[in-house]
Design an enzyme around this catalytic site. Structure first.
Site, mmCIF file in Angstrom:
data_model
loop_
_atom_site.group_PDB
_atom_site.id
_atom_site.type_symbol
_atom_site.label_atom_id
_atom_site.label_comp_id
_atom_site.label_asym_id
_atom_site.label_seq_id
_atom_site.Cartn_x
_atom_site.Cartn_y
_atom_site.Cartn_z
ATOM 1 N N PRO A 196 0.702 -1.212 -0.040
ATOM 2 C CG PRO A 196 -0.806 -1.709 1.474
ATOM 3 C CD PRO A 196 0.337 -2.211 1.122
ATOM 4 C CB CYS A 197 1.027 3.761 -2.418
ATOM 5 S SG CYS A 197 -0.620 4.368 -2.722
ATOM 6 C CD GLN A 198 -2.862 3.702 1.282
ATOM 7 O OE1 GLN A 198 -2.062 2.864 1.281
ATOM 8 N NE2 GLN A 198 -4.132 3.223 1.077
ATOM 9 C CE1 TYR A 217 7.406 3.383 1.945
ATOM 10 C CE2 TYR A 217 5.870 2.243 0.560
ATOM 11 C CZ TYR A 217 7.021 2.211 1.349
ATOM 12 O OH TYR A 217 7.433 1.123 1.977
ATOM 13 C CB SER A 218 0.977 8.983 -1.073
ATOM 14 O OG SER A 218 0.090 9.239 -0.101
#
Length: 416
Positions: free
Chosen positions: A124-126, A128-129
């Protein structure tokens, strides 16, 4: 060139956008998909049914499910024993990984598969976003999702694929002042893999959307491989080419009617075939104030290519107290240019950032329209309530982009 099929494991699989590209390419067979979200896992099972029935000339049974003529349980009951067990609905964590290994090992043994050729996926990218970091007072430094790449490395150590693809948002390059990315590369190297990365845009793979992703590709250190040069796909189309064959929606009800033949882009991309059944063409309800804002935002773009900011709206339409941030919270999907802005999972919360360009409708995108912008074919059926479908679509890798990645990887695997 051996032209054989290659096997892959899909980690953090979501609704299967990345996997879809590898399967649709025709050169890859999924060993397992691992996904924690129950709705996305159910979508993966339904997609597994699609490919099995298609291969056995029984797509009429899949279409019966799309039409609501048979239940999901009835559809699943038509699959061979164990086939749907390849979708593993579990969170990948320290406490579950060994159990997941056991499930995958059993799949490999039952199918008499000796090797896994490639592992694909991205956590999941949250964490890193840039948006996620901006909202968190600690800049997401202590978010445990920062370290899910270590679970990915455990799968590399276990199955020793010849190659892997690890994808994520560009923010992964700068998270924790770049320290996280350097740790990721170091741990991939320590696992015995040479790695390289690029920032790639889905628009370069024929997707009518600008969507940039960091694509890390690794290969066993003893292999003489370089990062592939992926073929650029040039299309002559606008976003309206994926919207105009769908019936107008005025209320929050589903309408499964095509109003015209597929456009050239829809045919060429494989998004719509002549025998497809339209599903998920449903949008959310909008109150009168939002409808009026939509009308103004759409008109400003269609007449002058102007993006209205929140502070440009009349005071009686503005209910948010914050007038300094997120001023582009109402944004039309520009139908008359080649690429939409990036589709994100926030569309599940509200549709303000993804407004349909037709001023006579004044609504946000339907589920199917969002899926098309992500390049999912119309025969892709998403499970769960409407909000869950939007989340699956917004989080996905566009299948057309994934298909381009798969072709580049296949060319390498066939020559080593």
């Amino acid at each position: 060139m051996n032209n054989r099929n290659f096997t892959f494991i899909d980690l953090f699989a979501g609704a299967g956008g990345l996997s879809e590209g590898f399967v649709a390419d025709g050169g890859f067979i999924p060993v397992a998909h691992v996904e924690m979200n129950p709705y996305a896992a159910m979508t993966l099972k339904t997609r597994t049914c699609y490919y099995y029935l298609k291969e056995n000339n029984r797509l009429d049974e899949y279409r019966s499910y799309q039409r609501g003529e048979i239940t999901r349980d009835e559809l699943f009951a038509r699959m061979p024993n164990g086939m749907l067990d390849t979708v593993i609905n579990k969170e990948i964590s320290d406490t579950t990984t060994n159990e997941i290994f056991g499930s995958i090992d059993e799949i490999l043994e039952n199918a008499n598969i000796q090797n896994v050729d490639i592992i694909i996926g991205g956590p999941p990218c949250q964490a890193y976003s840039l948006i996620g970091r901006a909202k968190d007072p600690d800049n997401m430094r202590n978010d445990p999702r920062n370290f899910l790449y270590r679970q990915y490395v455990r799968f590399l150590n276990r199955y020793r694929p010849r190659m892997f693809i690890f994808e994520n948002v560009p923010g992964i390059l700068t998270a924790n002042n770049g320290e996280t990315f350097q740790s990721i590369i170091r741990e991939f190297n320590d696992a015995g893999y040479t790695v390289d990365h690029r920032i790639l845009d889905a628009a370069d793979f024929g997707v009518l959307q600008h969507r940039k992703r960091v694509i890390i590709i690794g290969w066993q250190a003893d292999l003489q491989i370089v990062y592939p040069e992926f073929e650029i796909t040039e299309v002559q189309a606008t976003v309206n080419d994926i919207l105009q064959d769908l019936i107008r929606l005025e209320i929050a009800t589903e309408n499964n009617v095509y109003v015209s033949e597929p456009t050239n882009y829809l045919r060429a991309s494989g998004i719509r075939a002549d025998d497809d059944i339209l599903t998920h063409h449903v949008c959310r309800f909008h109150n009168p104030r939002d409808i009026e804002i939509y009308r103004r935002v759409i008109t400003a773009w269609n007449e002058n290519h102007r993006r209205l900011r929140y502070t440009d709206l009349p005071e009686e339409l503005c209910t948010h107290k914050n007038r300094n941030a997120f001023l582009d919270r109402y944004k039309v999907v520009a139908g008359d240019i080649q690429c939409s802005h990036t589709m994100v999972a926030h569309i599940s919360k509200d549709g303000h950032y993804f407004i349909h360009p037709d001023v006579t409708q004044c609504r946000s995108l339907s589920v199917r329209e969002a899926a098309r912008i992500q390049s999912f074919p119309d025969n892709y059926f998403f499970e769960g309530p409407r909000a869950a479908k939007f989340v699956q679509i917004g989080n996905a890798v566009p299948p057309l982009m994934a298909k381009g990645l798969a072709r580049g990887i296949r060319d390498i695997l066939e020559n080593i």
